[in-house]
Design a protein around this motif. Sequence first.
Motif, PDB file in Angstrom:
ATOM      1  N   UNK A 141       0.821  -1.211   0.000  1.00  0.00           N
ATOM      2  CA  UNK A 141       0.000   0.000   0.000  1.00  0.00           C
ATOM      3  C   UNK A 141       0.855   1.260   0.000  1.00  0.00           C
ATOM      4  N   UNK A 142       2.034   1.214   0.616  1.00  0.00           N
ATOM      5  CA  UNK A 142       2.827   2.424   0.857  1.00  0.00           C
ATOM      6  C   UNK A 142       3.209   3.187  -0.410  1.00  0.00           C
ATOM      7  N   UNK A 143       3.883   2.563  -1.402  1.00  0.00           N
ATOM      8  CA  UNK A 143       4.231   3.342  -2.600  1.00  0.00           C
ATOM      9  C   UNK A 143       3.012   3.763  -3.398  1.00  0.00           C
ATOM     10  N   UNK A 144       1.983   2.927  -3.414  1.00  0.00           N
ATOM     11  CA  UNK A 144       0.756   3.257  -4.134  1.00  0.00           C
ATOM     12  C   UNK A 144       0.080   4.461  -3.492  1.00  0.00           C
ATOM     13  N   UNK A 177      -0.898   5.595 -14.583  1.00  0.00           N
ATOM     14  CA  UNK A 177      -0.218   4.454 -15.200  1.00  0.00           C
ATOM     15  C   UNK A 177       0.737   3.798 -14.207  1.00  0.00           C
ATOM     16  N   UNK A 178       1.497   4.605 -13.463  1.00  0.00           N
ATOM     17  CA  UNK A 178       2.425   4.045 -12.475  1.00  0.00           C
ATOM     18  C   UNK A 178       1.674   3.290 -11.386  1.00  0.00           C
ATOM     19  N   UNK A 179       0.537   3.824 -10.954  1.00  0.00           N
ATOM     20  CA  UNK A 179      -0.268   3.157  -9.930  1.00  0.00           C
ATOM     21  C   UNK A 179      -0.789   1.822 -10.441  1.00  0.00           C
ATOM     22  N   UNK A 180      -1.304   1.821 -11.661  1.00  0.00           N
ATOM     23  CA  UNK A 180      -1.836   0.583 -12.248  1.00  0.00           C
ATOM     24  C   UNK A 180      -0.732  -0.464 -12.384  1.00  0.00           C
ATOM     25  N   UNK A 182       1.958  -0.794 -10.553  1.00  0.00           N
ATOM     26  CA  UNK A 182       2.265  -1.343  -9.226  1.00  0.00           C
ATOM     27  C   UNK A 182       1.162  -2.285  -8.752  1.00  0.00           C
ATOM     28  N   UNK A 183      -0.078  -1.977  -9.095  1.00  0.00           N
ATOM     29  CA  UNK A 183      -1.192  -2.851  -8.719  1.00  0.00           C
ATOM     30  C   UNK A 183      -1.131  -4.173  -9.475  1.00  0.00           C
ATOM     31  N   UNK A 184      -0.486  -4.159 -10.632  1.00  0.00           N
ATOM     32  CA  UNK A 184      -0.305  -5.394 -11.392  1.00  0.00           C
ATOM     33  C   UNK A 184       0.893  -6.185 -10.874  1.00  0.00           C
ATOM     34  N   UNK A 185       1.957  -5.472 -10.536  1.00  0.00           N
ATOM     35  CA  UNK A 185       3.218  -6.114 -10.160  1.00  0.00           C
ATOM     36  C   UNK A 185       3.243  -6.614  -8.719  1.00  0.00           C
ATOM     37  N   UNK A 186       2.758  -5.806  -7.770  1.00  0.00           N
ATOM     38  CA  UNK A 186       2.945  -6.127  -6.353  1.00  0.00           C
ATOM     39  C   UNK A 186       2.048  -7.237  -5.816  1.00  0.00           C
ATOM     40  N   UNK A 187       0.741  -7.210  -6.016  1.00  0.00           N
ATOM     41  CA  UNK A 187      -0.110  -8.266  -5.455  1.00  0.00           C
ATOM     42  C   UNK A 187       0.154  -9.620  -6.111  1.00  0.00           C
TER      43      UNK A 187
END
Length: 220
Positions: A141-144, A177-180, A182-187
């Motif tokens: 959650x932190x970087x997002x 785009x960066x948020x999306x 990270x949502x694809x990569x991290x979980x």
Amino acid sequence: MEVYKEWNQIRAVNKSTSKQKVYSIVYAIIIGVVLGLAAKIVDNPNVNPIFDNIGGRLGIWVFVATLLSVFSYSPKLAAVKVFAFFGAMLSVYYLYTIFFLHFLPEREIIFWSICAVGSAVCAYIMWYSRGSGMISNVISVLPITVLLSEGFELRNAYLPIHHHYYLIPWLMGIYLIMIVLLLIILPKNKIQLLVIIPLAIILSLVILHFNIIGRIFGDM
């Protein structure tokens, strides 16, 4: 030892050779040098202001550091890589400032040097974001949250030099785009998104309400 075992259950360390570790650190340094030079070059009113406004904000650096962290073989290597990245980036940025622009911003150098040291600790923790369990979700959650907060705050961006206010939607789009990504990569799975997204929104509202990012980095 018990603490290490507990964290190892969140995400196990990947085996790597000394050669692989050295290469990954060298790559991080090269990326830092390139981006540090790029950030200094675009810090110019004659360059397209969209690049200046991306490089001059916190989000892009949080994004890059997060990627360097999570795609490391171990949390220790993540810490070394991110510190090496910021060390190289800041060195190039301020050496250019000193030798070519003949300006020594001592206060800024000290502040960002402290941040570079702190980034190693953050990177160590961030490595576990691609693991399993609630701790992993909270770390993700932190970087997002940072990107979401700063990206949303762009609606109030003030661009007195360039008068290019039409760029604000484009800047917000880049943050999205960066948020999306990270949502694809991290979980590790879609269920984690049900935890990460609401938490990020709530924390972002808190950060925006108290202007936390502005209070810490506003003068830098």
